[in-house]
Enzyme design. Structure first.
Site, PDB file in Angstrom:
ATOM      1  NE  ARG A  41      -4.289  -1.592   1.676  1.00 21.13           N
ATOM      2  CZ  ARG A  41      -5.275  -1.985   2.465  1.00 21.13           C
ATOM      3  NH1 ARG A  41      -5.209  -1.757   3.755  1.00 21.13           N
ATOM      4  NH2 ARG A  41      -6.322  -2.583   1.975  1.00 21.13           N
ATOM      5  CE  LYS A 202     -21.667 -19.330   6.462  1.00 20.19           C
ATOM      6  NZ  LYS A 202     -21.915 -18.836   7.817  1.00 20.19           N
ATOM      7  N   GLY A 359     -10.365  -9.769  -0.934  1.00 21.06           N
ATOM      8  CA  GLY A 359      -9.202 -10.369  -0.273  1.00 21.06           C
ATOM      9  C   GLY A 359      -8.878 -11.789  -0.698  1.00 21.06           C
ATOM     10  N   GLY A 382     -14.392  -4.546   0.724  1.00 18.18           N
ATOM     11  CA  GLY A 382     -15.749  -4.044   0.929  1.00 18.18           C
ATOM     12  C   GLY A 382     -16.202  -3.111  -0.186  1.00 18.18           C
TER      13      GLY A 382
HETATM   14  P1  AMP Z   1     -15.729 -15.386   0.687  1.00 17.14           P
HETATM   15  O1  AMP Z   1     -15.061 -14.644   1.780  1.00 17.14           O
HETATM   16  O2  AMP Z   1     -17.206 -15.418   0.782  1.00 17.14           O
HETATM   17  O3  AMP Z   1     -15.224 -14.974  -0.689  1.00 17.14           O
HETATM   18  O4  AMP Z   1     -15.333 -16.907   0.895  1.00 17.14           O
HETATM   19  C1  AMP Z   1     -14.058 -17.398   0.658  1.00 17.14           C
HETATM   20  C2  AMP Z   1     -13.917 -18.702   1.336  1.00 17.14           C
HETATM   21  O5  AMP Z   1     -14.843 -19.631   0.815  1.00 17.14           O
HETATM   22  C3  AMP Z   1     -12.559 -19.322   1.160  1.00 17.14           C
HETATM   23  O6  AMP Z   1     -11.930 -19.344   2.402  1.00 17.14           O
HETATM   24  C4  AMP Z   1     -12.854 -20.713   0.649  1.00 17.14           C
HETATM   25  O7  AMP Z   1     -12.079 -21.698   1.285  1.00 17.14           O
HETATM   26  C5  AMP Z   1     -14.304 -20.911   1.009  1.00 17.14           C
HETATM   27  N1  AMP Z   1     -14.945 -21.904   0.148  1.00 17.14           N
HETATM   28  C6  AMP Z   1     -14.996 -21.928  -1.175  1.00 17.14           C
HETATM   29  N2  AMP Z   1     -15.629 -23.028  -1.611  1.00 17.14           N
HETATM   30  C7  AMP Z   1     -16.003 -23.741  -0.526  1.00 17.14           C
HETATM   31  C8  AMP Z   1     -16.700 -24.973  -0.325  1.00 17.14           C
HETATM   32  N3  AMP Z   1     -17.133 -25.686  -1.351  1.00 17.14           N
HETATM   33  N4  AMP Z   1     -16.902 -25.382   0.929  1.00 17.14           N
HETATM   34  C9  AMP Z   1     -16.454 -24.653   1.975  1.00 17.14           C
HETATM   35  N5  AMP Z   1     -15.798 -23.483   1.849  1.00 17.14           N
HETATM   36  C10 AMP Z   1     -15.573 -23.019   0.605  1.00 17.14           C
END
Ligand code: AMP
Length: 402
Positions: A41, A202, A359, A382
Protein backbone atom coordinates in the site's frame (compact mmCIF):
# COMPACT_ATOMS: atom_id res chain seq x y z
CA UNK A 1 -19.71 5.18 -12.80
CA UNK A 2 -18.55 5.84 -16.34
CA UNK A 3 -20.49 9.09 -16.32
CA UNK A 4 -18.99 9.89 -12.93
CA UNK A 5 -15.55 9.57 -14.37
CA UNK A 6 -16.15 12.47 -16.72
CA UNK A 7 -17.25 14.61 -13.78
CA UNK A 8 -14.17 13.88 -11.69
CA UNK A 9 -10.94 15.79 -11.77
CA UNK A 10 -7.53 14.20 -11.38
CA UNK A 11 -4.56 15.74 -9.59
CA UNK A 12 -3.13 16.99 -12.87
CA UNK A 13 -6.07 19.45 -12.93
CA UNK A 14 -5.31 20.75 -9.44
CA UNK A 15 -3.40 23.90 -8.73
CA UNK A 16 -1.18 22.64 -5.94
CA UNK A 17 1.98 24.77 -5.88
CA UNK A 18 2.36 26.32 -2.45
CA UNK A 19 -0.92 24.75 -1.33
CA UNK A 20 -1.56 22.44 1.60
CA UNK A 21 -2.86 19.30 -0.07
CA UNK A 22 -4.67 16.84 2.19
CA UNK A 23 -4.15 13.41 0.65
CA UNK A 24 -6.44 10.66 1.95
CA UNK A 25 -4.53 7.41 1.44
CA UNK A 26 -5.20 3.89 2.65
CA UNK A 27 -2.09 3.06 4.64
CA UNK A 28 -3.74 0.53 6.89
CA UNK A 29 -0.72 -1.71 6.38
CA UNK A 30 0.04 -5.02 8.08
CA UNK A 31 2.30 -4.45 11.11
CA UNK A 32 4.04 -6.69 13.57
CA UNK A 33 5.94 -5.55 16.65
CA UNK A 34 5.81 -1.94 15.45
CA UNK A 35 7.25 -2.79 12.03
CA UNK A 36 5.50 -2.62 8.67
CA UNK A 37 5.52 -6.18 7.29
CA UNK A 38 4.12 -5.52 3.80
CA UNK A 39 4.73 -2.25 1.95
CA UNK A 40 2.35 -2.81 -1.01
CA UNK A 41 0.00 0.00 0.00
CA UNK A 42 2.91 2.36 0.66
CA UNK A 43 4.58 1.51 -2.65
CA UNK A 44 1.38 2.21 -4.53
CA UNK A 45 0.86 5.70 -3.14
CA UNK A 46 4.48 6.85 -3.51
CA UNK A 47 4.02 8.14 -7.10
CA UNK A 48 1.01 10.26 -6.03
CA UNK A 49 2.99 11.85 -3.20
CA UNK A 50 6.09 12.33 -5.29
CA UNK A 51 4.18 14.01 -8.08
CA UNK A 52 2.45 16.46 -5.72
CA UNK A 53 5.66 17.19 -3.87
CA UNK A 54 7.60 17.82 -7.10
CA UNK A 55 4.90 20.29 -8.11
CA UNK A 56 5.53 22.31 -4.95
CA UNK A 57 2.63 21.12 -2.82
CA UNK A 58 2.84 20.75 0.92
CA UNK A 59 1.67 17.16 1.00
CA UNK A 60 -0.27 16.31 4.16
CA UNK A 61 -1.13 12.61 4.27
CA UNK A 62 -4.17 11.55 6.26
CA UNK A 63 -5.07 7.93 6.90
CA UNK A 64 -6.39 5.50 9.46
CA UNK A 65 -4.77 2.49 11.03
CA UNK A 66 -6.55 -0.39 12.73
CA UNK A 67 -9.67 0.07 14.82
CA UNK A 68 -8.80 2.23 17.82
CA UNK A 69 -12.52 2.97 18.28
CA UNK A 70 -12.22 6.74 18.55
CA UNK A 71 -9.57 6.66 21.26
CA UNK A 72 -5.87 7.37 21.33
CA UNK A 73 -4.32 3.92 21.39
CA UNK A 74 -0.51 4.32 21.44
CA UNK A 75 0.07 0.94 19.74
CA UNK A 76 -1.90 2.21 16.77
CA UNK A 77 0.23 5.25 16.08
CA UNK A 78 1.21 5.96 12.50
CA UNK A 79 4.77 6.99 13.44
CA UNK A 80 6.36 3.77 12.09
CA UNK A 81 4.31 4.02 8.89
CA UNK A 82 5.53 7.58 8.30
CA UNK A 83 9.13 6.49 8.82
CA UNK A 84 8.80 3.59 6.41
CA UNK A 85 7.08 5.72 3.80
CA UNK A 86 9.92 8.22 4.03
CA UNK A 87 12.38 5.43 3.24
CA UNK A 88 10.42 4.40 0.15
CA UNK A 89 9.90 7.98 -0.98
CA UNK A 90 13.56 8.85 -0.54
CA UNK A 91 12.74 11.96 1.48
CA UNK A 92 11.63 12.51 5.07
CA UNK A 93 7.97 12.22 5.94
CA UNK A 94 7.42 14.39 8.97
CA UNK A 95 5.21 12.64 11.50
CA UNK A 96 2.71 14.98 13.18
CA UNK A 97 1.44 13.56 16.47
CA UNK A 98 -2.18 14.65 16.05
CA UNK A 99 -4.58 15.02 13.15
CA UNK A 100 -6.48 18.08 14.43
CA UNK A 101 -5.94 20.93 16.91
CA UNK A 102 -2.79 22.90 17.76
CA UNK A 103 -0.29 20.05 17.29
CA UNK A 104 -1.56 19.36 13.76
CA UNK A 105 -1.63 23.09 12.91
CA UNK A 106 1.91 23.60 14.19
CA UNK A 107 3.21 20.62 12.20
CA UNK A 108 1.56 21.71 8.96
CA UNK A 109 2.50 25.39 9.37
CA UNK A 110 6.16 24.39 9.69
CA UNK A 111 6.15 22.77 6.23
CA UNK A 112 7.86 24.26 3.20
CA UNK A 113 6.69 23.77 -0.38
CA UNK A 114 7.47 20.20 -1.49
CA UNK A 115 7.54 18.85 2.06
CA UNK A 116 5.63 15.73 3.04
CA UNK A 117 3.99 15.10 6.41
CA UNK A 118 1.71 12.44 7.86
CA UNK A 119 -0.88 13.26 10.49
CA UNK A 120 -1.67 10.85 13.33
CA UNK A 121 -4.32 8.14 13.00
CA UNK A 122 -7.69 9.68 12.06
CA UNK A 123 -9.59 7.03 13.96
CA UNK A 124 -8.18 8.27 17.27
CA UNK A 125 -11.25 10.53 17.09
CA UNK A 126 -14.84 9.23 16.97
CA UNK A 127 -15.72 12.09 14.61
CA UNK A 128 -13.83 10.37 11.77
CA UNK A 129 -16.15 7.40 11.31
CA UNK A 130 -19.21 9.46 12.32
CA UNK A 131 -18.41 12.05 9.67
CA UNK A 132 -19.00 14.60 12.41
CA UNK A 133 -19.21 18.11 10.86
CA UNK A 134 -17.17 19.64 13.68
CA UNK A 135 -14.37 17.10 13.19
CA UNK A 136 -14.46 17.63 9.42
CA UNK A 137 -14.10 21.37 9.99
CA UNK A 138 -11.09 20.84 12.24
CA UNK A 139 -9.46 18.54 9.69
CA UNK A 140 -10.17 21.02 6.92
CA UNK A 141 -8.26 23.75 8.78
CA UNK A 142 -4.99 22.17 7.66
CA UNK A 143 -5.72 21.93 3.94
CA UNK A 144 -6.53 23.96 0.83
CA UNK A 145 -7.05 21.07 -1.59
CA UNK A 146 -8.42 17.56 -1.00
CA UNK A 147 -7.07 14.55 -2.87
CA UNK A 148 -8.66 11.17 -2.29
CA UNK A 149 -6.53 8.22 -3.33
CA UNK A 150 -8.17 5.60 -1.12
CA UNK A 151 -10.80 3.72 -3.12
CA UNK A 152 -10.78 0.92 -0.56
CA UNK A 153 -12.36 3.20 2.06
CA UNK A 154 -14.69 5.02 -0.32
CA UNK A 155 -17.74 2.90 0.55
CA UNK A 156 -17.73 4.57 3.95
CA UNK A 157 -18.97 8.13 4.41
CA UNK A 158 -16.29 9.14 6.89
CA UNK A 159 -14.93 12.60 7.61
CA UNK A 160 -11.74 12.02 5.63
CA UNK A 161 -13.34 10.11 2.75
CA UNK A 162 -16.51 12.14 2.20
CA UNK A 163 -16.85 15.09 4.59
CA UNK A 164 -13.69 16.89 3.50
CA UNK A 165 -14.82 16.95 -0.12
CA UNK A 166 -17.48 19.51 0.80
CA UNK A 167 -14.97 21.90 2.38
CA UNK A 168 -12.38 22.30 -0.35
CA UNK A 169 -11.97 21.38 -4.01
CA UNK A 170 -11.86 17.57 -4.25
CA UNK A 171 -9.65 15.68 -6.69
CA UNK A 172 -9.24 11.99 -7.40
CA UNK A 173 -5.72 10.66 -6.97
CA UNK A 174 -4.21 8.38 -9.62
CA UNK A 175 -5.02 5.17 -7.70
CA UNK A 176 -8.64 6.23 -7.31
CA UNK A 177 -8.83 7.13 -11.00
CA UNK A 178 -7.32 3.81 -12.07
CA UNK A 179 -9.72 1.87 -9.89
CA UNK A 180 -12.83 3.70 -11.09
CA UNK A 181 -11.74 3.48 -14.71
CA UNK A 182 -11.29 -0.28 -14.40
CA UNK A 183 -14.57 -0.78 -12.60
CA UNK A 184 -16.57 1.48 -14.90
CA UNK A 185 -15.25 -0.22 -18.01
CA UNK A 186 -16.02 -3.70 -16.71
CA UNK A 187 -19.51 -3.39 -15.29
CA UNK A 188 -21.09 -0.03 -16.09
CA UNK A 189 -20.06 0.16 -19.70
CA UNK A 190 -18.49 -3.19 -20.53
CA UNK A 191 -17.47 -4.87 -23.72
CA UNK A 192 -20.00 -7.69 -24.08
CA UNK A 193 -20.57 -10.50 -23.51
CA UNK A 194 -19.66 -9.93 -19.88
CA UNK A 195 -19.31 -12.74 -17.36
CA UNK A 196 -19.06 -12.55 -13.60
CA UNK A 197 -17.77 -15.19 -11.26
CA UNK A 198 -19.18 -15.03 -7.77
CA UNK A 199 -17.69 -17.63 -5.51
CA UNK A 200 -16.79 -17.90 -1.87
CA UNK A 201 -18.41 -19.37 1.15
CA UNK A 202 -21.99 -18.25 1.59
CA UNK A 203 -24.96 -17.02 -0.42
CA UNK A 204 -26.15 -14.98 2.56
CA UNK A 205 -23.17 -12.60 2.32
CA UNK A 206 -23.56 -11.93 -1.40
CA UNK A 207 -27.30 -11.90 -2.15
CA UNK A 208 -27.31 -8.26 -3.28
CA UNK A 209 -24.27 -8.87 -5.47
CA UNK A 210 -25.90 -11.88 -7.15
CA UNK A 211 -29.21 -10.08 -7.64
CA UNK A 212 -27.61 -6.98 -9.12
CA UNK A 213 -25.40 -9.00 -11.44
CA UNK A 214 -28.30 -10.92 -12.96
CA UNK A 215 -29.44 -7.54 -14.31
CA UNK A 216 -26.05 -6.50 -15.62
CA UNK A 217 -24.06 -9.46 -16.89
CA UNK A 218 -24.67 -11.99 -19.66
CA UNK A 219 -23.24 -14.95 -17.77
CA UNK A 220 -23.18 -15.45 -14.01
CA UNK A 221 -20.89 -18.19 -12.80
CA UNK A 222 -21.72 -19.28 -9.26
CA UNK A 223 -19.00 -21.21 -7.48
CA UNK A 224 -17.59 -22.17 -4.11
CA UNK A 225 -19.74 -22.94 -1.11
CA UNK A 226 -22.55 -20.73 -2.36
CA UNK A 227 -23.08 -22.97 -5.39
CA UNK A 228 -24.09 -25.72 -2.94
CA UNK A 229 -27.11 -23.74 -1.78
CA UNK A 230 -28.19 -23.30 -5.41
CA UNK A 231 -27.72 -27.04 -6.11
CA UNK A 232 -29.74 -27.77 -2.97
CA UNK A 233 -32.46 -25.34 -4.10
CA UNK A 234 -32.64 -27.24 -7.39
CA UNK A 235 -33.42 -30.37 -5.41
CA UNK A 236 -29.98 -31.97 -5.47
CA UNK A 237 -28.56 -33.72 -2.42
CA UNK A 238 -25.43 -31.96 -1.15
CA UNK A 239 -24.43 -34.33 1.67
CA UNK A 240 -22.35 -32.64 4.35
CA UNK A 241 -21.49 -29.65 2.13
CA UNK A 242 -21.55 -26.09 3.39
CA UNK A 243 -25.12 -25.13 2.56
CA UNK A 244 -27.69 -22.59 3.73
CA UNK A 245 -31.12 -24.28 3.49
CA UNK A 246 -32.79 -21.09 4.77
CA UNK A 247 -31.69 -19.38 1.57
CA UNK A 248 -33.32 -21.89 -0.73
CA UNK A 249 -36.08 -19.44 -1.71
CA UNK A 250 -33.57 -16.64 -2.23
CA UNK A 251 -31.53 -18.87 -4.51
CA UNK A 252 -34.64 -19.77 -6.52
CA UNK A 253 -35.60 -16.09 -6.78
CA UNK A 254 -32.16 -15.28 -8.13
CA UNK A 255 -32.46 -18.07 -10.72
CA UNK A 256 -35.88 -16.75 -11.78
CA UNK A 257 -34.62 -13.15 -11.97
CA UNK A 258 -31.69 -14.31 -14.10
CA UNK A 259 -33.99 -16.09 -16.51
CA UNK A 260 -36.21 -13.05 -16.78
CA UNK A 261 -33.31 -10.80 -17.71
CA UNK A 262 -31.60 -13.22 -20.08
CA UNK A 263 -28.64 -13.85 -17.81
CA UNK A 264 -27.18 -17.35 -18.16
CA UNK A 265 -26.42 -18.94 -14.80
CA UNK A 266 -23.64 -21.51 -14.62
CA UNK A 267 -23.41 -23.95 -11.72
CA UNK A 268 -21.01 -26.89 -11.50
CA UNK A 269 -22.04 -30.07 -13.35
CA UNK A 270 -19.43 -32.12 -11.57
CA UNK A 271 -17.77 -31.53 -8.21
CA UNK A 272 -14.82 -32.67 -6.12
CA UNK A 273 -15.99 -34.19 -2.85
CA UNK A 274 -14.26 -35.36 0.32
CA UNK A 275 -15.44 -36.72 3.64
CA UNK A 276 -13.29 -34.29 5.63
CA UNK A 277 -12.68 -30.54 5.46
CA UNK A 278 -8.91 -30.68 5.45
CA UNK A 279 -5.93 -30.43 3.14
CA UNK A 280 -5.17 -33.55 1.14
CA UNK A 281 -8.34 -35.30 2.32
CA UNK A 282 -9.14 -38.35 0.17
CA UNK A 283 -11.36 -37.04 -2.63
CA UNK A 284 -13.22 -37.99 -5.79
CA UNK A 285 -15.02 -36.36 -8.67
CA UNK A 286 -18.78 -37.00 -8.86
CA UNK A 287 -21.69 -35.53 -10.86
CA UNK A 288 -23.28 -32.60 -9.02
CA UNK A 289 -26.46 -34.64 -8.56
CA UNK A 290 -24.67 -37.63 -7.06
CA UNK A 291 -22.95 -36.27 -3.98
CA UNK A 292 -22.67 -39.08 -1.38
CA UNK A 293 -24.42 -38.41 1.90
CA UNK A 294 -21.16 -38.62 3.86
CA UNK A 295 -19.27 -36.20 1.56
CA UNK A 296 -18.90 -32.47 1.11
CA UNK A 297 -18.30 -30.48 -2.04
CA UNK A 298 -14.94 -28.71 -1.87
CA UNK A 299 -14.28 -27.74 -5.48
CA UNK A 300 -15.75 -27.69 -8.98
CA UNK A 301 -14.85 -30.72 -11.08
CA UNK A 302 -12.87 -30.95 -14.35
CA UNK A 303 -15.96 -31.05 -16.62
CA UNK A 304 -17.26 -27.88 -15.01
CA UNK A 305 -13.89 -26.20 -15.50
CA UNK A 306 -13.92 -27.18 -19.19
CA UNK A 307 -17.39 -25.69 -19.62
CA UNK A 308 -16.32 -22.48 -17.88
CA UNK A 309 -13.16 -22.23 -19.98
CA UNK A 310 -15.22 -22.60 -23.15
CA UNK A 311 -17.62 -19.91 -21.92
CA UNK A 312 -14.78 -17.48 -21.23
CA UNK A 313 -13.60 -17.95 -24.82
CA UNK A 314 -16.88 -16.31 -25.91
CA UNK A 315 -16.73 -13.44 -23.42
CA UNK A 316 -15.03 -10.08 -23.68
CA UNK A 317 -15.15 -9.04 -20.02
CA UNK A 318 -14.85 -10.96 -16.77
CA UNK A 319 -15.41 -9.72 -13.23
CA UNK A 320 -14.29 -12.11 -10.52
CA UNK A 321 -15.04 -12.17 -6.82
CA UNK A 322 -14.69 -15.29 -4.73
CA UNK A 323 -12.97 -18.65 -5.27
CA UNK A 324 -14.59 -21.68 -6.95
CA UNK A 325 -13.53 -23.98 -4.13
CA UNK A 326 -11.75 -24.22 -0.80
CA UNK A 327 -8.56 -23.11 -2.56
CA UNK A 328 -6.45 -22.71 0.59
CA UNK A 329 -6.39 -26.50 0.99
CA UNK A 330 -4.60 -28.77 -1.48
CA UNK A 331 -5.93 -29.96 -3.91
CA UNK A 332 -9.21 -28.05 -3.72
CA UNK A 333 -7.87 -24.95 -5.47
CA UNK A 334 -7.60 -26.70 -8.82
CA UNK A 335 -10.74 -25.29 -10.45
CA UNK A 336 -9.97 -21.75 -9.24
CA UNK A 337 -6.36 -21.89 -10.43
CA UNK A 338 -7.22 -23.50 -13.78
CA UNK A 339 -9.85 -20.90 -14.59
CA UNK A 340 -7.55 -18.12 -13.39
CA UNK A 341 -4.86 -19.38 -15.80
CA UNK A 342 -7.38 -19.47 -18.65
CA UNK A 343 -8.58 -15.95 -17.87
CA UNK A 344 -4.98 -14.73 -17.77
CA UNK A 345 -4.17 -16.41 -21.09
CA UNK A 346 -7.17 -14.78 -22.79
CA UNK A 347 -6.25 -11.42 -21.26
CA UNK A 348 -2.68 -11.67 -22.55
CA UNK A 349 -4.03 -12.49 -26.01
CA UNK A 350 -6.11 -9.29 -25.88
CA UNK A 351 -9.37 -11.24 -26.00
CA UNK A 352 -10.68 -10.64 -22.50
CA UNK A 353 -10.76 -7.76 -20.00
CA UNK A 354 -10.32 -9.23 -16.52
CA UNK A 355 -11.07 -7.44 -13.28
CA UNK A 356 -10.72 -9.28 -9.99
CA UNK A 357 -11.26 -8.05 -6.47
CA UNK A 358 -11.63 -8.94 -2.79
CA UNK A 359 -9.20 -10.37 -0.27
CA UNK A 360 -9.63 -14.10 -0.95
CA UNK A 361 -9.78 -13.60 -4.68
CA UNK A 362 -6.56 -11.61 -4.72
CA UNK A 363 -4.91 -14.31 -2.59
CA UNK A 364 -6.13 -17.05 -4.96
CA UNK A 365 -5.00 -15.16 -8.06
CA UNK A 366 -1.62 -14.58 -6.45
CA UNK A 367 -1.20 -18.29 -5.74
CA UNK A 368 -2.22 -19.03 -9.33
CA UNK A 369 0.55 -16.60 -10.36
CA UNK A 370 -1.70 -14.61 -12.68
CA UNK A 371 -2.16 -11.30 -10.85
CA UNK A 372 0.14 -9.42 -13.22
CA UNK A 373 -1.73 -10.78 -16.24
CA UNK A 374 -5.18 -9.62 -15.20
CA UNK A 375 -6.31 -6.27 -16.59
CA UNK A 376 -6.95 -4.96 -13.10
CA UNK A 377 -6.86 -6.34 -9.58
CA UNK A 378 -8.65 -4.40 -6.90
CA UNK A 379 -7.38 -4.93 -3.39
CA UNK A 380 -10.45 -3.17 -2.01
CA UNK A 381 -12.63 -5.81 -0.37
CA UNK A 382 -15.75 -4.04 0.93
CA UNK A 383 -15.72 -1.23 -1.62
CA UNK A 384 -15.31 -3.69 -4.51
CA UNK A 385 -18.29 -5.74 -3.32
CA UNK A 386 -20.49 -2.68 -2.78
CA UNK A 387 -19.65 -1.54 -6.28
CA UNK A 388 -20.64 -5.01 -7.57
CA UNK A 389 -23.86 -4.59 -5.61
CA UNK A 390 -24.55 -1.48 -7.66
CA UNK A 391 -24.34 0.89 -4.70
CA UNK A 392 -23.15 4.46 -4.91
CA UNK A 393 -19.92 4.85 -3.00
CA UNK A 394 -20.00 8.10 -0.98
CA UNK A 395 -16.24 8.61 -1.18
CA UNK A 396 -16.46 8.43 -4.96
CA UNK A 397 -19.64 10.47 -5.35
CA UNK A 398 -18.13 13.40 -3.45
CA UNK A 399 -15.34 13.62 -6.01
CA UNK A 400 -17.83 14.09 -8.83
CA UNK A 401 -19.66 17.06 -7.43
CA UNK A 402 -17.71 19.82 -9.18
P1 AMP B 1 -15.73 -15.39 0.69
O1 AMP B 1 -15.06 -14.64 1.78
O2 AMP B 1 -17.21 -15.42 0.78
O3 AMP B 1 -15.22 -14.97 -0.69
O4 AMP B 1 -15.33 -16.91 0.90
C1 AMP B 1 -14.06 -17.40 0.66
C2 AMP B 1 -13.92 -18.70 1.34
O5 AMP B 1 -14.84 -19.63 0.82
C3 AMP B 1 -12.56 -19.32 1.16
O6 AMP B 1 -11.93 -19.34 2.40
C4 AMP B 1 -12.85 -20.71 0.65
O7 AMP B 1 -12.08 -21.70 1.29
C5 AMP B 1 -14.30 -20.91 1.01
N1 AMP B 1 -14.94 -21.90 0.15
C6 AMP B 1 -15.00 -21.93 -1.17
N2 AMP B 1 -15.63 -23.03 -1.61
C7 AMP B 1 -16.00 -23.74 -0.53
C8 AMP B 1 -16.70 -24.97 -0.32
N3 AMP B 1 -17.13 -25.69 -1.35
N4 AMP B 1 -16.90 -25.38 0.93
C9 AMP B 1 -16.45 -24.65 1.98
N5 AMP B 1 -15.80 -23.48 1.85
C10 AMP B 1 -15.57 -23.02 0.60
Amino acid sequence: MSDLLSRMRGIEDADVAGKRVLVRADLNVPMKDGQVTDTTRLDRVVPTIRSLSERGAKVVIITHFGRPGGEKVPEMTLAPVAARLGGLLGKPVRFVADCIGPVAAEGVNAMSDGDVAMLENLRFYPGETKNDPEFVKQLAENGDVFVSDAFSTSHRAHASTEGLGHHMPPFAGPLMMAEITALASSLDNPQRPVAAIVGGAKVSTKITVLTNLTKKVDVLIIGGGMANTFLYAQGKAVGKSLCEPDFKETALEILTAAEASGCKIMLPDDVVVADEFKANAANQVVPADAVPESSMILDAGPESVKALEAELENCRTLIWNGPLGAFEMEPFGRATFALAAKAAELTKAGKLITVGGGGDTVAALNIAGVSDDFTYISTAGGAFLEWMEGKELPGVMVLAQY
